[in-house]
Design a protein around this motif. Structure first.
Motif, mmCIF file in Angstrom:
data_model
loop_
_atom_site.group_PDB
_atom_site.id
_atom_site.type_symbol
_atom_site.label_atom_id
_atom_site.label_comp_id
_atom_site.label_asym_id
_atom_site.label_seq_id
_atom_site.Cartn_x
_atom_site.Cartn_y
_atom_site.Cartn_z
ATOM 1 N N LEU A 39 0.815 -1.144 -0.018
ATOM 2 C CA LEU A 39 -0.046 -0.082 0.005
ATOM 3 C C LEU A 39 0.948 1.337 0.043
ATOM 4 O O LEU A 39 0.726 2.234 -0.722
ATOM 5 N N LEU A 40 2.002 1.235 0.686
ATOM 6 C CA LEU A 40 2.759 2.367 0.793
ATOM 7 C C LEU A 40 3.542 2.675 -0.302
ATOM 8 O O LEU A 40 3.691 3.768 -0.708
ATOM 9 N N HIS A 41 4.039 1.692 -0.849
ATOM 10 C CA HIS A 41 5.055 1.937 -2.290
ATOM 11 C C HIS A 41 4.548 1.577 -3.635
ATOM 12 O O HIS A 41 5.098 1.759 -4.411
ATOM 13 N N THR A 42 3.286 1.453 -3.769
ATOM 14 C CA THR A 42 2.594 1.222 -4.973
ATOM 15 C C THR A 42 1.305 1.642 -5.110
ATOM 16 O O THR A 42 0.691 1.844 -4.098
ATOM 17 N N PRO A 43 0.803 1.689 -6.324
ATOM 18 C CA PRO A 43 -0.505 2.112 -6.380
ATOM 19 C C PRO A 43 -1.758 0.875 -6.265
ATOM 20 O O PRO A 43 -2.755 1.121 -6.471
ATOM 21 N N HIS A 44 -1.213 -0.292 -5.801
ATOM 22 C CA HIS A 44 -2.062 -1.431 -5.997
ATOM 23 C C HIS A 44 -3.113 -1.259 -4.645
ATOM 24 O O HIS A 44 -2.646 -0.952 -3.584
ATOM 25 N N ALA A 45 -4.281 -1.776 -4.779
ATOM 26 C CA ALA A 45 -5.032 -2.202 -3.673
ATOM 27 C C ALA A 45 -4.416 -3.636 -3.182
ATOM 28 O O ALA A 45 -3.925 -4.360 -3.846
ATOM 29 N N ILE A 46 -4.875 -4.006 -1.893
ATOM 30 C CA ILE A 46 -4.386 -5.313 -1.422
ATOM 31 C C ILE A 46 -5.822 -5.804 -0.761
ATOM 32 O O ILE A 46 -6.698 -5.177 -0.254
ATOM 33 N N VAL A 47 -5.491 -7.047 -0.531
ATOM 34 C CA VAL A 47 -6.635 -8.010 0.004
ATOM 35 C C VAL A 47 -6.529 -7.945 1.626
ATOM 36 O O VAL A 47 -7.481 -7.898 2.193
ATOM 37 N N ALA A 48 -5.332 -8.174 2.029
ATOM 38 C CA ALA A 48 -5.125 -8.747 3.202
ATOM 39 C C ALA A 48 -4.001 -7.794 3.879
ATOM 40 O O ALA A 48 -3.017 -7.532 3.348
ATOM 41 N N ALA A 49 -4.197 -7.362 5.103
ATOM 42 C CA ALA A 49 -3.247 -6.861 5.858
ATOM 43 C C ALA A 49 -3.353 -7.208 7.232
ATOM 44 O O ALA A 49 -4.371 -7.339 7.725
ATOM 45 N N PRO A 50 -2.394 -6.730 8.219
ATOM 46 C CA PRO A 50 -2.516 -7.223 9.493
ATOM 47 C C PRO A 50 -3.539 -6.180 10.470
ATOM 48 O O PRO A 50 -2.786 -5.687 11.421
ATOM 49 N N TYR A 51 -4.533 -6.056 9.849
ATOM 50 C CA TYR A 51 -5.443 -4.999 10.719
ATOM 51 C C TYR A 51 -6.787 -6.090 11.236
ATOM 52 O O TYR A 51 -7.384 -6.639 10.506
ATOM 53 N N HIS A 52 -7.101 -6.073 12.413
ATOM 54 C CA HIS A 52 -7.854 -6.933 12.850
ATOM 55 C C HIS A 52 -9.449 -6.832 12.368
ATOM 56 O O HIS A 52 -10.154 -7.822 12.424
ATOM 57 N N ARG A 53 -9.700 -5.681 11.846
ATOM 58 C CA ARG A 53 -11.080 -5.496 11.482
ATOM 59 C C ARG A 53 -11.273 -5.780 10.150
ATOM 60 O O ARG A 53 -12.495 -5.953 9.575
ATOM 61 N N ALA A 54 -10.300 -6.470 9.393
ATOM 62 C CA ALA A 54 -10.438 -6.793 8.107
ATOM 63 C C ALA A 54 -10.688 -8.308 7.819
ATOM 64 O O ALA A 54 -9.954 -8.698 7.131
#
Length: 131
Positions: A39-54
């Motif tokens: 997310l920080l270094h590209t224009p891409h969307a991501i499916v998963a990240a270490p956020y407990h609400r997703a």
């Protein structure tokens, strides 16, 4: 040879993920811990990240990358994923009785027809475009 912890950290560096920005924008499925760097270094969307609400994204990251080809394909279709990204040497956790399909891909197993391997100059990450 680099140990697993070193490989895991290397996959989070700007040097590893910034070359992904050269791909046309899309949605990426990668290891959960790689989400913020992408997310920080590209224009891409991501499916998963270490956020407990997703929760649905976390499930996709765990089941999709850690399961069978059918598991991966189901999550790819459900979330409109454009790219699959793997960190060599740092495979997903196996959630089934056999080695995870995404891990086998990262280790060099030939991809199925629905995945196109991409050579992304400047990175050691393994990347496939979903067809």
């Amino acid at each position: 040879m680099e140990d697993r912890a070193g490989t895991a950290l290397r996959c989070l560096t700007p040097e590893a993920v910034t070359p992904l920005a050269d791909l046309p924008p899309g949605t990426m499925l990668a290891l959960i811990r790689m989400g913020p760097a992408i997310l920080l270094h590209t224009p891409h969307a991501i499916v998963a990240a270490p956020y407990h609400r997703a929760i649905s994204g976390l499930v996709a990251g765990i089941e999709g990358l850690g399961g069978s080809e059918a598991d991966l394909r189901r999550h790819v279709a459900a979330r409109g994923i454009t790219y699959l990204v793997a960190c060599p040497g740092q495979p997903a956790l196996d959630i089934g009785p056999e080695k995870a399909f995404a891990t086998r891909l990262a280790e060099g197993e030939a991809p199925p027809a629905w995945l196109e391997p991409l050579d992304v100059p400047g990175t050691f990450l393994k990347v496939w475009r979903v067809r």
